[in-house]
Design a protein around this motif. Structure first.
Motif, short mmCIF file in Angstrom:
data_model
loop_
_atom_site.label_atom_id
_atom_site.label_comp_id
_atom_site.label_asym_id
_atom_site.label_seq_id
_atom_site.Cartn_x
_atom_site.Cartn_y
_atom_site.Cartn_z
N ASN A 1 50.06 36.99 46.22
CA ASN A 1 49.78 35.78 46.91
C ASN A 1 48.79 35.89 48.18
O ASN A 1 48.04 34.91 48.33
N ASN A 2 49.04 36.88 48.99
CA ASN A 2 48.29 36.91 49.86
C ASN A 2 47.03 38.09 49.96
O ASN A 2 46.45 38.48 50.94
N SER A 3 46.91 38.61 48.85
CA SER A 3 46.01 39.42 48.35
C SER A 3 44.64 39.08 48.37
O SER A 3 44.37 37.92 47.92
N GLN A 4 43.68 39.80 48.77
CA GLN A 4 42.34 39.52 48.50
C GLN A 4 41.89 39.80 47.14
O GLN A 4 40.54 39.52 46.83
N HIS A 5 42.54 40.35 46.48
CA HIS A 5 42.02 40.99 45.16
C HIS A 5 42.00 39.79 44.19
O HIS A 5 43.01 38.72 44.10
N LYS A 6 40.76 39.52 43.60
CA LYS A 6 40.74 38.34 42.53
C LYS A 6 41.14 38.67 41.36
O LYS A 6 40.91 39.45 40.56
N LEU A 7 42.01 37.57 40.76
CA LEU A 7 42.51 37.76 39.52
C LEU A 7 42.11 36.59 38.76
O LEU A 7 41.85 35.53 39.10
N GLY A 8 41.94 37.02 37.39
CA GLY A 8 41.75 36.11 36.50
C GLY A 8 43.00 36.27 35.22
O GLY A 8 43.71 37.08 35.27
#
Lengths: 436, 335
Positions: free
Chosen positions: B36-43
């Motif tokens: 939720n707080n990660s900067q990692h971009k998910l698809g």
């Protein structure tokens, strides 16, 4: 493509060829390759938006997916419109959809994404920020704000839709124009790839020089062989083609049919030059139309096909008729009689037609052409199926008498048919000669 | 953050349930919550529509997943219209599923959405490849493990497996079934230049000879072996089975003199339908199975509660399973 009409109005045709000719010129100019490439790439990204256009014309409120489709199309049409300006091509005009893009791109990102952007409404933007700041998204307050957002968003969709209704004509014309452009480019590419030529429309006489079949020609060229083109003209009357077997008579009929269709659908044609009379209908009798399903014999099917042609001709339709060996499936005695009568009738009804035959003794006075056929080499190199092409002269010459070439046995021998059969046939043929 | 860091190392991860109600959706939601707080971009997308045994008429029973701002998701037009989040549409497919075209969108305000995805492996592969253009670093695939499904989770680089009491309320059975699947997932890759050629083949039984040439044996499927035994060994003992690897095939090959040299190449672990006994008997006699698509199993999540209400001891289950398979096992309801 399937919506492309069969055109027979010479004025319409000439205009089509003029526009296509201008595009072909653009294609041939090296400097235009960049712009053409961009257009072709963009056309591949084109999605069918007909459903959305229908909703737009019905003044429906569009949802996000439909608004997205319109925005993406408007941006794409804009790119293509600008590339057409680079090409300096005015044959197809794509309406300027900048206003449409403006409606759907309030933040001016110029990318084909869509969202009910904050920029559409100050209150919406405020509410969204407020909602985001709430920790518990399931809280009463958050849900309430969410409801308010939905109401505003719906109002915006209504407003955007209403603004777009006003541009329905522009959008749908641009959609039509892009589709036409796609077809135009495909025709131009075909013309360049197959070395097709711009046809002239003619009133009385169709005249082809250097006529060829593009597919067969390129197949032969792959095998390092040459396609021998024909020169032929077609009057408002029947013309008979005779010639040996394997002399390409059926290929000639198919080539003429193909080129007449290309012409009437607005394509360039496969010839060195061509003046062509537009017709209302092309009618053919090529190949066996026997149909077990209809319970028809070859002869019956052929006769019914010929009847359909006669009916159209009597109704005054402007026709091009191409028949391969009429009445060949019955006894030669009556067969010749039927062929004779058919040609007389086509002559009387002034039907532009080309008829191949193996029958000798056609008494009619119409024009007769003969494929020159086999010329036997002076050296002793044997003719085989593999090299027969080299010894066949496919060109057409005027044929004076009503005798047809008798080379069937010769060809059968070349094909390597059992000697007992060919020799036996020769005996019977000689016997017949003597009787006469 | 157990195994979530691991997930971020891959371009694509499928989350696969061994059975309905083994907690696949919880697992997916857990990963999403953790990031939720990660900067990692998910698809986020899914394999087809069949995973949850969903009723396609009423469109019910498919659980929603919770997405945060910035996530990119792919779902059907029909599901997109029922979303409970704000999103910006990025793309719309030309190709259609039974539920319409696929919408690719980026979440602009967090919320819930139902996910549906491409109906075949090839489309799924193309879709996963297309997401980085929208900034996606890792694509999570809601992966059905269904025999009816044309899509296989093996298309993703790595995988998380959800298992639990829904599969079997008997702990021993549950552990051995899971361990067997684990064994299949770890089948070695057939590393050969002909791999791509074989991947194009979608039906029949094929042989690869010593020179590496591929031959069609003219046998439609492993189920039809009985009538075609004579043709089988014409080109040696390396076989590509494009469809199901059945117990019948393994049992038949086990009886043959050439068993020690026999190599079966399967498309991926999900195509192996043989039971554990047949498989182990085959391997024991010297037979080998390899796969064209290999995926790395990152971890296993267990749900000790069955839909009928049985509850297994979470701690014992985890420990026993971990001991058996040697990779981390988590109970998401206990984290």
């Amino acid at each position: 493509m399937l919506q492309q009409p069969f055109m027979s109005d010479p004025v319409v045709l000439e205009k089509e060829f003029e526009l296509l000719s201008e595009m072909v010129e653009r294609f041939k100019n090296y400097h235009n390759l960049g712009a053409i490439k961009v257009i072709i790439q963009r056309l591949q990204d084109l999605h069918d938006i007909q459903g959305t256009l229908n909703n737009l014309s019905g003044k429906a409120v569009l949802d996000d997916i439909e608004l997205f489709e319109i925005k993406r199309f408007a941006l794409l049409a804009d790119v293509i419109r600008k590339q057409l300006m680079v090409l300096d091509y005015n044959g197809i005009v794509i309406s300027d959809l900048t206003k449409v893009v403006e409606i759907l791109d309030p933040e001016q990102n110029h990318i084909p994404h869509f969202f009910i952007y904050d920029a559409y409404s100050e209150p919406l933007s405020r509410l969204r920020k407020k909602r985001k700041a709430i920790k518990d998204q399931q809280s009463e307050e958050a849900l309430q704000i969410h409801q308010q957002c939905i109401e505003i968003e719906d109002e915006i969709r209504k407003k955007l839709s209403a603004e777009l209704w006003a541009f329905y004509t522009e959008i749908s014309e641009a959609w039509q124009a892009v589709a036409e452009l796609d077809f135009m480019l495909a025709r131009a590419r075909l013309a360049v790839d197959f070395e097709l030529v711009k046809p002239q429309t003619s009133v009385d006489l169709s005249n082809f020089t250097g006529l060829f079949h593009p597919q067969v020609k390129s197949l032969l060229e792959q095998q390092n062989q040459r396609f021998q083109p024909w020169d032929i003209s077609l009057h408002k009357a029947p013309c008979i083609i005779t010639g040996a077997n394997m002399a390409g008579k059926t290929m000639l009929l198919k080539t003429i049919a193909l080129n007449q269709y290309l012409f009437q659908f607005g394509f360039f044609v496969a010839a060195a030059s061509a003046e062509i009379v537009p017709v209302e209908k092309i009618m053919t009798g090529i190949g066996d139309e026997q149909s077990e399903l209809n319970g028809l014999s070859s002869f019956a099917a052929e006769m019914l096909n010929i009847q359909a042609i006669i009916a159209q001709a009597r109704a005054g339709k402007k026709l091009l008729v191409l028949i391969d060996e009429p009445a060949r499936t019955t006894n030669p005695h009556e067969g010749i009689a039927i062929a004779n009568a058919l040609i007389d009738l086509l002559e009387k009804l002034e039907v532009r037609s080309l008829i191949t035959t193996h029958y000798s003794g056609l008494k009619t006075n119409c024009r007769k052409l003969r494929v020159k056929g086999l010329h036997f080499p002076t050296n002793t190199e044997p003719i085989t199926v593999a090299n027969i092409n080299q010894f066949m002269d496919y060109s057409l010459v005027t044929h004076k008498n009503d005798e047809v070439p008798r080379e069937a046995l010769q060809i059968a021998k070349i094909l390597g048919i059992d000697k007992a059969l060919t020799d036996g046939a020769k005996l019977y043929a000689d016997l017949n000669e003597k009787k006469l | 953050m157990p195994f979530v860091d691991e997930i971020l190392k891959y371009k694509s991860v499928s989350i696969v349930g061994m059975e309905k109600n083994t907690g696949k959706t919880e697992c997916l939601n857990y990963v999403l919550r953790r990031l939720n707080n990660s900067q990692h971009k998910l698809g986020i997308t899914s394999i087809g529509l069949d995973g949850e045994g969903m009723d396609q008429v009423t469109l019910t029973h498919k659980p929603e997943i919770h997405l945060k701002e910035g996530d990119v998701f792919v779902t059907s037009e029909a599901y997109y219209r029922t979303k409970k989040l704000d999103a910006e549409i990025l793309n719309l497919s030309k190709q259609r599923t039974s539920m319409g075209r696929l919408v690719t969108a980026r979440v602009s305000a967090a919320g819930k959405v139902m996910i549906a995805g491409p109906s075949d492996t090839f489309w799924l592969k193309k879709l996963i490849e297309s997401l980085p253009q929208f900034g996606v670093q890792t694509t999570l695939v809601d992966g059905a493990l269904s025999r009816q499904s044309l899509g296989s989770p093996a298309i993703t680089e790595s995988m998380v497996l959800a298992t639990g009491a829904a599969l079997s309320a008997n702990m021993q059975t549950l552990i051995s079934k899971t361990a067997f699947l684990f064994e299949l997932i770890n089948l070695p890759l057939w590393d050969n230049e002909k791999s791509d050629e074989l991947l194009q083949i979608t039906s029949g039984l094929w042989a690869i000879d010593k020179q590496g040439e591929v031959h069609d044996l003219g046998i439609e499927s492993a189920f039809l072996l009985e009538d075609n035994k004579d043709k089988l060994f014409e080109f040696g003992t390396t076989f590509y089975v494009s469809g199901a690897v059945t117990a019948g095939l393994l049992n038949f090959l086990r009886m043959q003199a050439s068993i020690e040299n026999t190599v079966i190449i399967a498309r991926d672990f999900s195509r192996i339908f043989a039971d554990s006994d047949s498989y182990h008997a085959f391997v024991k006699r010297g037979g080998q199975i390899k796969v064209l698509l290999h995926t790395k199993l990152i971890s296993v999540c267990v749900n000790p509660v069955s839909p009928q209400g049985y509850v297994l001891d979470s701690k014992v289950l985890r420990e026993k399973l971990m001991e058996k398979i040697g990779i981390p096992v988590y109970d998401l309801f206990k984290l």
